[in-house]
Scaffold this motif. Structure first.
Motif, PDB file in Angstrom:
ATOM      1  N   GLU A 226     -59.463 -48.134  32.915  1.00  0.00           N
ATOM      2  CA  GLU A 226     -59.910 -47.044  33.544  1.00  0.00           C
ATOM      3  C   GLU A 226     -59.180 -46.446  34.978  1.00  0.00           C
ATOM      4  O   GLU A 226     -58.954 -45.267  35.132  1.00  0.00           O
ATOM      5  N   GLY A 227     -58.803 -47.463  35.783  1.00  0.00           N
ATOM      6  CA  GLY A 227     -57.897 -47.211  36.823  1.00  0.00           C
ATOM      7  C   GLY A 227     -56.411 -46.491  36.467  1.00  0.00           C
ATOM      8  O   GLY A 227     -56.177 -45.492  36.982  1.00  0.00           O
ATOM      9  N   MET A 228     -56.048 -46.947  35.343  1.00  0.00           N
ATOM     10  CA  MET A 228     -54.849 -46.135  34.893  1.00  0.00           C
ATOM     11  C   MET A 228     -55.103 -44.823  34.131  1.00  0.00           C
ATOM     12  O   MET A 228     -54.216 -43.809  34.509  1.00  0.00           O
ATOM     13  N   ALA A 229     -56.133 -44.768  33.537  1.00  0.00           N
ATOM     14  CA  ALA A 229     -56.377 -43.458  32.849  1.00  0.00           C
ATOM     15  C   ALA A 229     -56.679 -42.337  34.028  1.00  0.00           C
ATOM     16  O   ALA A 229     -56.246 -41.343  33.879  1.00  0.00           O
ATOM     17  N   ARG A 230     -57.445 -42.908  35.205  1.00  0.00           N
ATOM     18  CA  ARG A 230     -57.771 -42.067  36.148  1.00  0.00           C
ATOM     19  C   ARG A 230     -56.174 -41.410  36.845  1.00  0.00           C
ATOM     20  O   ARG A 230     -56.190 -40.138  37.229  1.00  0.00           O
TER      21      ARG A 230
ATOM     22  N   ALA B 197     -62.218 -33.048  29.282  1.00  0.00           N
ATOM     23  CA  ALA B 197     -61.111 -32.368  29.439  1.00  0.00           C
ATOM     24  C   ALA B 197     -60.702 -31.196  28.643  1.00  0.00           C
ATOM     25  O   ALA B 197     -59.773 -30.498  28.611  1.00  0.00           O
ATOM     26  N   GLY B 198     -61.704 -30.848  27.459  1.00  0.00           N
ATOM     27  CA  GLY B 198     -61.685 -29.819  26.677  1.00  0.00           C
ATOM     28  C   GLY B 198     -61.120 -30.300  25.214  1.00  0.00           C
ATOM     29  O   GLY B 198     -60.883 -29.470  24.410  1.00  0.00           O
ATOM     30  N   LEU B 199     -60.623 -31.502  25.050  1.00  0.00           N
ATOM     31  CA  LEU B 199     -60.271 -32.072  23.842  1.00  0.00           C
ATOM     32  C   LEU B 199     -61.219 -32.267  22.883  1.00  0.00           C
ATOM     33  O   LEU B 199     -62.268 -32.483  23.448  1.00  0.00           O
ATOM     34  N   ARG B 200     -60.978 -32.351  21.733  1.00  0.00           N
ATOM     35  CA  ARG B 200     -61.999 -32.785  20.604  1.00  0.00           C
ATOM     36  C   ARG B 200     -61.587 -34.023  19.971  1.00  0.00           C
ATOM     37  O   ARG B 200     -60.822 -34.204  19.268  1.00  0.00           O
TER      38      ARG B 200
ATOM     39  N   GLY C 252     -54.637 -27.619  31.083  1.00  0.00           N
ATOM     40  CA  GLY C 252     -55.447 -26.359  31.351  1.00  0.00           C
ATOM     41  C   GLY C 252     -56.410 -25.825  30.470  1.00  0.00           C
ATOM     42  O   GLY C 252     -56.465 -24.522  30.170  1.00  0.00           O
ATOM     43  N   LEU C 253     -56.886 -26.954  29.766  1.00  0.00           N
ATOM     44  CA  LEU C 253     -57.880 -26.385  28.570  1.00  0.00           C
ATOM     45  C   LEU C 253     -59.255 -26.066  29.237  1.00  0.00           C
ATOM     46  O   LEU C 253     -59.659 -26.660  30.337  1.00  0.00           O
ATOM     47  N   VAL C 254     -59.831 -25.072  28.480  1.00  0.00           N
ATOM     48  CA  VAL C 254     -61.051 -24.701  29.079  1.00  0.00           C
ATOM     49  C   VAL C 254     -62.021 -25.886  28.725  1.00  0.00           C
ATOM     50  O   VAL C 254     -62.338 -26.380  27.641  1.00  0.00           O
ATOM     51  N   ARG C 255     -62.732 -26.210  29.729  1.00  0.00           N
ATOM     52  CA  ARG C 255     -63.786 -27.485  29.596  1.00  0.00           C
ATOM     53  C   ARG C 255     -65.194 -27.024  29.086  1.00  0.00           C
ATOM     54  O   ARG C 255     -65.479 -26.038  29.364  1.00  0.00           O
ATOM     55  N   ASP C 256     -65.755 -28.016  28.351  1.00  0.00           N
ATOM     56  CA  ASP C 256     -67.190 -27.750  28.132  1.00  0.00           C
ATOM     57  C   ASP C 256     -67.887 -28.204  29.482  1.00  0.00           C
ATOM     58  O   ASP C 256     -67.554 -28.916  30.330  1.00  0.00           O
ATOM     59  N   ARG C 257     -69.062 -27.589  29.653  1.00  0.00           N
ATOM     60  CA  ARG C 257     -69.932 -27.731  31.003  1.00  0.00           C
ATOM     61  C   ARG C 257     -70.915 -29.023  30.450  1.00  0.00           C
ATOM     62  O   ARG C 257     -71.526 -28.690  29.465  1.00  0.00           O
ATOM     63  N   ILE C 258     -71.086 -29.949  31.257  1.00  0.00           N
ATOM     64  CA  ILE C 258     -71.929 -31.087  30.696  1.00  0.00           C
ATOM     65  C   ILE C 258     -72.810 -31.284  32.054  1.00  0.00           C
ATOM     66  O   ILE C 258     -72.428 -31.277  33.305  1.00  0.00           O
ATOM     67  N   HIS C 259     -74.002 -31.656  31.778  1.00  0.00           N
ATOM     68  CA  HIS C 259     -75.150 -32.069  32.932  1.00  0.00           C
ATOM     69  C   HIS C 259     -75.804 -33.174  32.212  1.00  0.00           C
ATOM     70  O   HIS C 259     -76.007 -33.176  30.953  1.00  0.00           O
ATOM     71  N   VAL C 260     -75.769 -34.034  33.186  1.00  0.00           N
ATOM     72  CA  VAL C 260     -76.673 -35.227  32.807  1.00  0.00           C
ATOM     73  C   VAL C 260     -77.983 -35.622  33.199  1.00  0.00           C
ATOM     74  O   VAL C 260     -78.096 -35.537  34.764  1.00  0.00           O
ATOM     75  N   VAL C 261     -79.200 -35.522  32.699  1.00  0.00           N
ATOM     76  CA  VAL C 261     -80.559 -35.615  33.341  1.00  0.00           C
ATOM     77  C   VAL C 261     -80.664 -37.006  33.252  1.00  0.00           C
ATOM     78  O   VAL C 261     -80.639 -37.747  32.209  1.00  0.00           O
ATOM     79  N   ARG C 262     -81.017 -37.719  34.341  1.00  0.00           N
ATOM     80  CA  ARG C 262     -81.262 -39.314  34.359  1.00  0.00           C
ATOM     81  C   ARG C 262     -82.535 -39.517  34.754  1.00  0.00           C
ATOM     82  O   ARG C 262     -83.202 -39.256  35.653  1.00  0.00           O
ATOM     83  N   CYS C 263     -83.009 -40.470  33.765  1.00  0.00           N
ATOM     84  CA  CYS C 263     -84.439 -40.840  33.911  1.00  0.00           C
ATOM     85  C   CYS C 263     -84.726 -42.241  33.949  1.00  0.00           C
ATOM     86  O   CYS C 263     -83.742 -43.017  33.280  1.00  0.00           O
ATOM     87  N   VAL C 264     -85.959 -42.723  34.438  1.00  0.00           N
ATOM     88  CA  VAL C 264     -85.943 -43.991  34.478  1.00  0.00           C
ATOM     89  C   VAL C 264     -87.793 -44.280  34.158  1.00  0.00           C
ATOM     90  O   VAL C 264     -88.622 -43.125  34.355  1.00  0.00           O
TER      91      VAL C 264
ATOM     92  N   GLU D 242     -55.702 -38.627  33.317  1.00  0.00           N
ATOM     93  CA  GLU D 242     -56.688 -37.433  33.637  1.00  0.00           C
ATOM     94  C   GLU D 242     -55.636 -36.389  34.335  1.00  0.00           C
ATOM     95  O   GLU D 242     -55.974 -35.185  33.653  1.00  0.00           O
ATOM     96  N   PRO D 243     -54.691 -36.796  35.091  1.00  0.00           N
ATOM     97  CA  PRO D 243     -53.752 -35.518  35.598  1.00  0.00           C
ATOM     98  C   PRO D 243     -53.077 -34.722  34.504  1.00  0.00           C
ATOM     99  O   PRO D 243     -53.142 -33.522  34.504  1.00  0.00           O
ATOM    100  N   ALA D 244     -52.759 -35.440  33.590  1.00  0.00           N
ATOM    101  CA  ALA D 244     -52.111 -34.972  32.407  1.00  0.00           C
ATOM    102  C   ALA D 244     -52.975 -33.990  31.424  1.00  0.00           C
ATOM    103  O   ALA D 244     -52.572 -32.811  31.160  1.00  0.00           O
ATOM    104  N   LEU D 245     -54.060 -34.574  31.433  1.00  0.00           N
ATOM    105  CA  LEU D 245     -55.124 -33.576  30.603  1.00  0.00           C
ATOM    106  C   LEU D 245     -55.470 -32.538  31.303  1.00  0.00           C
ATOM    107  O   LEU D 245     -55.507 -31.430  30.843  1.00  0.00           O
ATOM    108  N   VAL D 246     -55.451 -32.537  32.563  1.00  0.00           N
ATOM    109  CA  VAL D 246     -55.836 -31.197  33.465  1.00  0.00           C
ATOM    110  C   VAL D 246     -54.788 -30.250  33.564  1.00  0.00           C
ATOM    111  O   VAL D 246     -55.028 -29.016  33.144  1.00  0.00           O
ATOM    112  N   SER D 247     -53.690 -30.684  33.424  1.00  0.00           N
ATOM    113  CA  SER D 247     -52.324 -29.956  33.309  1.00  0.00           C
ATOM    114  C   SER D 247     -52.337 -29.109  32.065  1.00  0.00           C
ATOM    115  O   SER D 247     -51.542 -28.168  32.049  1.00  0.00           O
TER     116      SER D 247
END
Lengths: 407, 407
Positions: free
Chosen positions: A159-163, A34-37, A174-186, A167-172
């Motif tokens: 997790e259910g309550m955080a969602r 959400a852009g927090l540290r 309006g912080l600029v978020r980091d971009r994250i990509h996850v490469v998944r391997c096995v 999460e909506p409060a964090l979105v509100s």
């Protein structure tokens, strides 16, 4: 308000090590994305004074504090009292909170007892957060310069309550978020992944992280807002290239989901015959909602008689090669495929331990096979570790084998 | 020296949630079992100042501090620098440390580069701890009233070094340990457990704690060394009496192990037919080492055709009552029992969701059955929650049903 955040986990079971705290990492990802540290995690026991001290410290250092645990009905649930002590706020029973707790108890067919009723007591000024996933309501407290969130410790409820609330409060914000990509391997270990990426020169503002979750290894690439998307994408491409066939997805779901979606798109089906994994393969595949569209049936064939009856394995083959052998793995996969009338038949047979090993076939010796329209593919695995990890790695290996033949 | 201990984990990957910190729980158990009292866990990122602040605070509050992570060769390994800042100790390259690092690099066939060489720099006065499991040496620092241990963050290396260096030092403290008894129950909620124990008057020095792990609730009774064993045992007896049939063990293994040992002693066997749990029941039973002595086979029968073929369920019964029904649950249990020739046949059929619910049979509607020598017992369950918890609760319910008929 500062972008700094801290996480506080509460409970004797955590500080004494009876349980591993998975909530903190889950929440940290939510906050960071959400852009927090996130600057600090803390865990303290069922001690109101310790909770109060931790809350005071966190609220002085950070603008956002998320606390989990200690909201339940039992006498060792002390979070509300800790908040009361930390900020000198009296505890008051809230009519709305009481209604919610009573409704949850009614849904479980139980009358509200005095211990359950304690869950309706909140610090004065706290904002009630409904818990639709369990009995204990959460709450939010707004201090000057700091917002504190209090969520249950049960991961599913947290997790259910955080969602729903956090999460909506964090979105509100309006912080600029980091971009994250996850490469998944096995099919590759964490250390080998790191070795392959050792000479990866990361541009400034991009960080790399590893996460090993048997049987999977995730490579997380995170770009600060100022990093152009194409620069981050180029790094993702280089990582994917370096890891080659081991990569089953980028920003995708888990392996079983990737396979399930592929089967669904192809209109194909699968059946499983498990010896050493004993149901874990079927359980993994059916974690995917809607699996009934492509998963037909599974056989857990521990006894040799069961291998013969359920998978049509020739008893002479069993006698000649032993249950843990390539011919038996092949026969199991082909047998369950024929029996279920599925496109694919998967099999596992091996020695998960701790006993049952021999000099020729030590603990960790596993054979897996995938039978399909154009024949059967099999592998021999030599795994190390305890019983459960050996079983989990075997599930990953056979899913990976199916992924390979599905193409 | 005080018995209080704290644990500090260090690394951006932990505070940002890229990895779950399993080291803290592992170390907490080691410290608690040695008789120390772990009061706080902390995690901070790759920031020397944050590390220094956390170390100063911990060393003022506790007599024993164990720190993991940040000892490696990369630029984001800052623990030694954090120690230097915290206690004003210059960093010095140690000849002995350098030899150990060089030897490890040689073992991996690599030359020691400048970054690798950084690992040989320790705070003045620190005691070198050899790392036979990786390249980064650890160290110990003795401050007045506090001993601080610095171990690597890689769990395998941390655990190996803790066993070699930390555990012997803890044993040499000769602390008397608490006595802990765990009463394990199933088929009862955490808050109902609490309510039943409401009038339990605990003698001084005995603490009670609850821990809910679906489908189980554990009551942990912890007695300080000064509490006579018979006093603690008397409390355990009163707790066991109050919880009655829900108690499946005291200081025992999990439910599936208790059932497995009972089956082994009785010389009886079990087979499973699973629809909604899809292998999780077989997986739970086979978590018990040696399960092959009493677990014969399992069928994961998702498709109706599979229910008929593998469990001999009459297709007309399926058509008349639907797959999620009491007659089908009974037929599945009796069918797998007859098929496997086992003493007991267990079955599950239900709607785990998220889809598939109807007004008459909403998500969470589950039927379970146990077929045995003297007939078949079944239950209807009305469960709430997400797909996985519904599956896990169903497994617990059918195991509990078998426990009941086993007596």
């Amino acid at each position: 308000m500062t972008r700094l955040a801290e996480i506080l986990s509460q409970g004797d079971e955590i500080v004494t090590g009876a349980v591993v705290d998975t909530n903190a990492a889950w929440l940290a990802r939510l906050l960071e994305e959400a852009g927090l540290r996130v600057r600090r995690h803390m865990a303290v026991g069922d001690d109101p004074e310790a909770i109060a001290a931790a809350l005071r410290g966190a609220s002085e250092r950070a603008g956002h504090v998320v606390c989990t645990g200690g909201l339940g009905p039992t006498d060792d649930d002390h979070t509300a009292l800790g908040v009361s002590l930390a900020f000198d706020l009296p505890l008051e029973e809230r009519a709305e909170a009481l209604q919610q707790v009573e409704a949850r108890y009614a849904a479980f067919g139980r009358a509200l007892d005095p211990s359950g009723r304690r869950q309706a007591r909140l610090p004065r000024g706290a904002v009630l957060l409904e818990n639709r996933f369990g009995t204990a309501p959460g709450f939010r407290l707004d201090r000057s310069g700091c917002t504190l969130w209090f969520l249950p410790g049960v991961p599913r409820e947290m997790e259910g309550m955080a969602r729903e609330h956090l999460e909506p409060a964090l979105v509100s914000l309006g912080l600029v978020r980091d971009r994250i990509h996850v490469v998944r391997c096995v099919g590759i270990g964490e250390s080998l992944v790191q070795e392959r990426l050792r000479d990866l020169a990361l541009p400034p503002g991009i960080r790399i992280g590893w996460r090993a979750m048997i049987p999977e290894v995730q490579v997380r690439l995170r770009g600060r807002p100022e990093v152009p998307p194409e620069v981050l994408s180029a790094v993702v491409d280089r990582v994917t290239l370096a890891l080659g066939d081991h990569v089953f997805g980028v920003d995708s779901g888990p392996l079983e989901e990737v396979i399930g979606l592929r089967l669904r798109d192809l209109g194909q089906t699968v059946a499983t015959a498990e010896s050493c994994t004993a149901g874990r393969l079927a359980a993994a595949l059916t974690r995917v909602p809607g699996a009934s569209a492509w998963f037909l049936e599974g056989a857990v064939v521990y006894a040799n008689a069961a291998k013969a009856r359920s998978c049509g394995v020739d008893l002479e083959v069993l006698a000649a090669h032993g249950a843990v052998s390539e011919p038996v793995a092949r026969a199991m996969a082909e047998g369950i495929r024929a029996r279920a009338g599925s496109t694919w038949g998967l099999s596992t047979t091996g020695i998960a331990g701790p006993t049952g090993g021999t000099p020729e076939k030590p603990v960790g010796t596993v054979y897996i096979a995938v039978a399909g329209p154009s024949g059967t593919t099999q592998r021999r695995l030599r795994l190390t570790g305890a019983r459960e990890p050996i079983m989990d790695r075997t599930v990953g290996a056979v899913l990976d084998l199916l992924r390979g033949v599905l193409g």
